[in-house]
Design a protein around this motif. Structure first.
Motif, PDB file in Angstrom:
ATOM      1  N   TYR A  29       0.942  -1.293  -0.067  1.00  0.00           N
ATOM      2  CA  TYR A  29      -0.031  -0.227  -0.061  1.00  0.00           C
ATOM      3  C   TYR A  29       0.896   1.370   0.302  1.00  0.00           C
ATOM      4  O   TYR A  29       1.638   1.335   0.809  1.00  0.00           O
ATOM      5  CB  TYR A  29      -0.877   0.100   1.170  1.00  0.00           C
ATOM      6  CG  TYR A  29      -2.177  -0.962   1.054  1.00  0.00           C
ATOM      7  CD1 TYR A  29      -3.199  -0.533   0.499  1.00  0.00           C
ATOM      8  CD2 TYR A  29      -2.038  -2.170   1.643  1.00  0.00           C
ATOM      9  CE1 TYR A  29      -4.180  -1.298   0.314  1.00  0.00           C
ATOM     10  CE2 TYR A  29      -2.943  -3.195   1.382  1.00  0.00           C
ATOM     11  CZ  TYR A  29      -4.158  -2.677   0.841  1.00  0.00           C
ATOM     12  OH  TYR A  29      -5.110  -3.559   0.652  1.00  0.00           O
ATOM     13  N   GLN A  30       0.479   1.968  -0.984  1.00  0.00           N
ATOM     14  CA  GLN A  30       1.182   3.265  -1.002  1.00  0.00           C
ATOM     15  C   GLN A  30       0.446   4.392  -1.170  1.00  0.00           C
ATOM     16  O   GLN A  30      -0.351   4.756  -1.931  1.00  0.00           O
ATOM     17  CB  GLN A  30       2.015   3.545  -2.165  1.00  0.00           C
ATOM     18  CG  GLN A  30       3.233   2.511  -2.141  1.00  0.00           C
ATOM     19  CD  GLN A  30       4.142   2.459  -3.293  1.00  0.00           C
ATOM     20  OE1 GLN A  30       4.036   3.472  -4.103  1.00  0.00           O
ATOM     21  NE2 GLN A  30       5.327   1.826  -3.454  1.00  0.00           N
ATOM     22  N   LEU A  33      -3.429   3.470  -1.263  1.00  0.00           N
ATOM     23  CA  LEU A  33      -3.707   2.594  -2.615  1.00  0.00           C
ATOM     24  C   LEU A  33      -2.885   1.405  -2.662  1.00  0.00           C
ATOM     25  O   LEU A  33      -1.501   1.552  -2.681  1.00  0.00           O
ATOM     26  CB  LEU A  33      -3.754   3.449  -3.962  1.00  0.00           C
ATOM     27  CG  LEU A  33      -4.515   4.768  -4.059  1.00  0.00           C
ATOM     28  CD1 LEU A  33      -4.124   5.668  -5.098  1.00  0.00           C
ATOM     29  CD2 LEU A  33      -5.874   4.297  -4.215  1.00  0.00           C
ATOM     30  N   TYR A  34      -3.664   0.460  -2.901  1.00  0.00           N
ATOM     31  CA  TYR A  34      -2.621  -0.821  -3.250  1.00  0.00           C
ATOM     32  C   TYR A  34      -1.989  -0.828  -4.575  1.00  0.00           C
ATOM     33  O   TYR A  34      -2.519  -0.450  -5.570  1.00  0.00           O
ATOM     34  CB  TYR A  34      -3.632  -2.039  -3.157  1.00  0.00           C
ATOM     35  CG  TYR A  34      -2.766  -3.396  -3.107  1.00  0.00           C
ATOM     36  CD1 TYR A  34      -2.344  -3.903  -2.261  1.00  0.00           C
ATOM     37  CD2 TYR A  34      -2.934  -4.150  -4.585  1.00  0.00           C
ATOM     38  CE1 TYR A  34      -1.500  -4.965  -2.307  1.00  0.00           C
ATOM     39  CE2 TYR A  34      -2.080  -5.266  -4.623  1.00  0.00           C
ATOM     40  CZ  TYR A  34      -1.349  -5.833  -3.398  1.00  0.00           C
ATOM     41  OH  TYR A  34      -0.589  -6.943  -3.510  1.00  0.00           O
ATOM     42  N   GLN A  35      -0.844  -0.960  -4.564  1.00  0.00           N
ATOM     43  CA  GLN A  35       0.331  -1.090  -5.764  1.00  0.00           C
ATOM     44  C   GLN A  35       0.544  -2.688  -6.021  1.00  0.00           C
ATOM     45  O   GLN A  35       1.332  -3.223  -5.203  1.00  0.00           O
ATOM     46  CB  GLN A  35       1.407  -0.403  -5.565  1.00  0.00           C
ATOM     47  CG  GLN A  35       1.205   1.074  -5.379  1.00  0.00           C
ATOM     48  CD  GLN A  35       0.446   1.757  -6.636  1.00  0.00           C
ATOM     49  OE1 GLN A  35       0.788   1.772  -7.811  1.00  0.00           O
ATOM     50  NE2 GLN A  35      -0.439   2.578  -6.390  1.00  0.00           N
ATOM     51  N   ALA A  36       0.083  -3.259  -7.098  1.00  0.00           N
ATOM     52  CA  ALA A  36       0.465  -4.613  -7.302  1.00  0.00           C
ATOM     53  C   ALA A  36       2.060  -4.622  -7.559  1.00  0.00           C
ATOM     54  O   ALA A  36       2.789  -3.769  -8.093  1.00  0.00           O
ATOM     55  CB  ALA A  36      -0.238  -5.257  -8.520  1.00  0.00           C
ATOM     56  N   GLY A  37       2.452  -5.934  -7.230  1.00  0.00           N
ATOM     57  CA  GLY A  37       4.085  -6.151  -7.287  1.00  0.00           C
ATOM     58  C   GLY A  37       4.275  -6.553  -8.794  1.00  0.00           C
ATOM     59  O   GLY A  37       3.580  -6.759  -9.549  1.00  0.00           O
TER      60      GLY A  37
END
Length: 125
Positions: A29-30, A33-37
């Motif tokens: 989470y950044q 918001l979730y950032q997919a790897g």
């Protein structure tokens, strides 16, 4: 415990071919918001055997579902959660992890792969 009665690892080495693994790294989470790897491509050596191919029919069209077994000499971490397998241009998902459950006895890790591909059918008028 008795030793191995058959050298499975030697058989897997003999029939191994290059297999590409697409490994999805964990996201984070950044700023709320979730950032997919990112997805990393890893090349491994493994033996693949075809199991069955079945036809499926649904509203989207005709599909061929193909199952294969992947035999490796080392395990795939988090295979059921974040790994896809690419072999001969077809993408598969791992649907069963260590299918036989006897890696300690055989020295081989087995994964059941399932792939779906849409078949193109032309209608002649």
């Amino acid at each position: 415990m008795r030793g191995q009665l058959f050298h499975w690892a030697r058989l897997v080495r003999k029939y191994s071919r290059p297999v590409q693994l697409l490994v999805q790294q964990e996201g984070c989470y950044q700023g709320g918001l979730y950032q997919a790897g990112r997805t990393e491509s890893v090349l491994v050596q493994g033996a693949i055997l075809s199991q069955k191919r079945t036809a499926r029919n649904d509203a989207g069209g005709n599909y061929a579902q193909e199952e294969k077994r992947l035999y490796l000499l080392s395990p795939i971490p988090h295979a059921l959660e974040r790994v896809q397998v690419v072999f001969d241009g077809q993408r598969y998902t791992v649907t069963a992890d260590r299918d036989h459950g006897n890696e300690d006895f055989t020295g081989v890790f087995v994964y059941l792969l399932t792939g779906l591909s849409k078949e193109v059918t032309e209608h002649v008028v």
